[in-house]
Write an enzyme that holds these catalytic residues in place. Structure first.
Site, PDB file in Angstrom:
ATOM      1  CE1 TYR A 206      -3.294  -2.920   0.829  1.00  0.00           C
ATOM      2  CE2 TYR A 206      -1.862  -3.349   2.701  1.00  0.00           C
ATOM      3  CZ  TYR A 206      -2.886  -3.736   1.867  1.00  0.00           C
ATOM      4  OH  TYR A 206      -3.497  -4.942   2.069  1.00  0.00           O
TER       5      TYR A 206
ATOM      6  CG  ASP B 297     -10.796 -14.607   6.607  1.00  0.00           C
ATOM      7  OD1 ASP B 297      -9.804 -15.142   7.151  1.00  0.00           O
ATOM      8  OD2 ASP B 297     -10.699 -13.647   5.826  1.00  0.00           O
TER       9      ASP B 297
ATOM     10  CE1 TYR C 291      -7.462  -6.281   3.165  1.00  0.00           C
ATOM     11  CE2 TYR C 291      -6.659  -8.093   4.526  1.00  0.00           C
ATOM     12  CZ  TYR C 291      -6.530  -7.267   3.415  1.00  0.00           C
ATOM     13  OH  TYR C 291      -5.476  -7.444   2.557  1.00  0.00           O
TER      14      TYR C 291
ATOM     15  CE  LYS D  55      -3.166 -11.866   8.330  1.00  0.00           C
ATOM     16  NZ  LYS D  55      -2.116 -10.967   7.949  1.00  0.00           N
TER      17      LYS D  55
HETATM   18  C1  LIG Z   1      -8.920 -11.907   7.997  1.00  0.00           C
HETATM   19  C2  LIG Z   1      -7.966 -11.895   6.843  1.00  0.00           C
HETATM   20  N1  LIG Z   1      -8.282 -12.544   5.724  1.00  0.00           N
HETATM   21  C3  LIG Z   1      -7.440 -12.582   4.669  1.00  0.00           C
HETATM   22  C4  LIG Z   1      -6.224 -11.938   4.702  1.00  0.00           C
HETATM   23  C5  LIG Z   1      -5.307 -11.985   3.493  1.00  0.00           C
HETATM   24  O1  LIG Z   1      -4.212 -12.784   3.758  1.00  0.00           O
HETATM   25  P1  LIG Z   1      -2.858 -12.617   2.894  1.00  0.00           P
HETATM   26  O2  LIG Z   1      -2.308 -11.279   3.226  1.00  0.00           O
HETATM   27  O3  LIG Z   1      -2.000 -13.767   3.352  1.00  0.00           O
HETATM   28  O4  LIG Z   1      -3.246 -12.742   1.466  1.00  0.00           O
HETATM   29  C6  LIG Z   1      -5.858 -11.239   5.851  1.00  0.00           C
HETATM   30  C7  LIG Z   1      -4.571 -10.510   5.902  1.00  0.00           C
HETATM   31  O5  LIG Z   1      -4.373  -9.578   6.635  1.00  0.00           O
HETATM   32  C8  LIG Z   1      -6.746 -11.217   6.953  1.00  0.00           C
HETATM   33  O6  LIG Z   1      -6.443 -10.552   8.077  1.00  0.00           O
END
Ligand SMILES: Cc1ncc(COP(=O)(O)O)c(C=O)c1O
Length: 431
Positions: free
Chosen positions: A23, A252, A151, A281
């Site tokens: 970003y 998620d 997100y 992560k």
């Molecule tokens: C809840 C959530 N989903 C998806 C993602 C995307 O993961 P990546 O950055 O490994 O593509 C993130 C990343 O911050 C996240 O916090």
């Protein structure tokens, strides 16, 4: 040449002119700090400073850095193979990791698809849901329902379910899939719950379920969309409404998974199981990029109901090094007292951030598990806050109105006090 310039590595000028950061502007780059090593919970900068990592490299490094058990797992794996394609081939690290994930996951998860990042796993989860309904000739179910302030990543499918205001919808207007957004809950705990919290969600699912393939939601903590925390009851109601209206539920857990909120997965606190779950992560303890999509036998059967196959297959799917280190990371977590550690971090964050509540410029202070957030009333000066924290010997990366930390679980109370001290200083500066 100033002492700072003398310590600046010679590759930094080239880097600044040619390498993009997240970003970030390439033309007017924000400051970046060069890291030479990382050990325990400390980053060693190229200028010789040692700073405590308050961010766990964006939720990942739960065991800290340079962890002997994780190093050994990668080294062992490296000597047999670092990678082979997963199309038509398989290997023990993938099988063993899948087995461990299914043992730990909420009830009902039966199948695992390995992806190479969190965002890609969200794409795969969405495809699973879409293909599930397509294969059963329910061709109208092509949209998603989610809540505001979410997100889920930066790829196109994921961007389409990020918050429509703070996300990137305005930049890619007309190019993102068109989805439904319900109001996010404001109740922080079940004690604050009232049925009004679910009304907007209920109204949308009632009206549009015939078009909705799946709900996608971050359980209990909405991360990069605002570091918001909400009551488990909301998730229970979402599960019940998905069942009532024949909509799949994608949870998620990419940020929340592997203990961050105090339970192995956040959805355990609501006592629910999703139909599809994404993890990433901290899956590899922050060593390598890897994510996984877990799903039920029912979803799996549905995807194949017309004899078709799940249409996804990344080149680095189930990379053996990543699978081996993920397995070692999970084993290390399970072998230790992570629950006590996360609880102790939670108490300390609550206690040491409490005084920020009295500050005029602070809108809210909230804590869940090993996540501490100070929300300011106005946007913070990111570069200045980073500097203030670094001067206090801490690495923080604020965004928007948020000064926050989610440290490695192995942080000591004294190190954590330095982190909360830096957060208080930053909040006082931003007042
Ligand atoms: C809840 C959530 N989903 C998806 C993602 C995307 O993961 P990546 O950055 O490994 O593509 C993130 C990343 O911050 C996240 O916090």
């Amino acid at each position: 040449m100033s002492p700072e310039e003398a310590l600046r590595p010679d590759w930094m000028d080239f880097e600044r002119d040619h390498v993009w950061h997240p970003y970030a502007s390439m033309q007017n780059p924000a400051p970046v700090y060069a890291v030479r090593r990382a050990e325990g919970v400390e980053l060693e900068l190229e200028d010789g400073r040692h700073v405590i990592d308050g961010m766990a490299s964006w939720w990942c490094a739960i065991h800290g850095y340079n962890v002997p058990q994780l190093n050994a797992a990668i080294e062992r794996q490296l000597h047999s193979m670092s990678h082979v394609m997963f199309g038509g081939l398989t290997h023990e690290p993938a099988a063993r990791l899948a087995e461990r994930l299914l043992e730990l996951a909420p009830a009902g998860m039966q199948h695992v698809f390995f992806a190479d990042s969190g965002s890609v796993s969200v794409e795969v989860a969405i495809k699973m849901a879409l293909q599930y309904w397509q294969a059963q000739k329910q061709h109208g179910k092509t949209r998603l329902l989610t809540i505001r302030h979410g997100y889920h990543g930066d790829t196109f499918g994921a961007m389409g379910v990020c918050d429509p205001v703070s996300g990137m919808h305005h930049l890619f207007a007309g190019m993102l899939s068109s989805n439904y957004f319900a109001d996010a809950p404001t109740a922080h705990t079940d004690a604050d719950w009232d049925d009004g919290q679910i009304e907007s969600f209920r109204a949308l699912i009632e009206a549009h379920h015939a078009e909705i393939a799946a709900v996608i939601i971050e359980p209990l903590v909405q991360g990069a969309g605002g570091m918001r925390m909400y009551a488990p009851e909301f998730l229970r109601r979402v599960r019940a409404l998905c069942d009532e209206f024949s909509v799949l539920l994608i949870v998620d857990e990419i940020a929340t998974g592997f203990g961050r909120t105090g339970t192995m997965f956040a959805c355990e606190q609501a006592g629910i199981s999703p139909d599809i779950m994404c993890v990433g992560k901290a899956l590899t303890g922050g060593y390598m990029t890897l994510a996984a999509v877990l799903t039920t036998a029912e979803v799996c059967r549905g995807v194949h109901a017309d004899g078709g196959v799940l249409m996804h297959g990344p080149t680095f799917m189930a990379n053996p090094l990543a699978c081996a280190v993920a397995l070692a990371s999970i084993d290390l977590l399970l072998a230790g007292d992570w629950q006590q550690r996360v609880r102790a971090i939670e108490w300390q964050l609550l206690e040491e951030l409490a005084e920020c509540r009295q500050m005029e410029g602070v809108a809210d202070v909230r804590v869940m598990g090993a996540i501490g957030v100070v929300e300011m009333k106005e946007p913070v000066d990111m570069a200045r806050v980073q500097d203030i924290a670094l001067e206090a010997g801490v690495w923080l990366r604020p965004f928007g109105r948020l000064i926050y930390a989610m440290p490695p679980y192995v942080i000591t109370p004294a190190q954590l006090s330095r982190v909360t001290g830096a957060m208080r200083m930053a909040a006082a500066y931003c007042e």
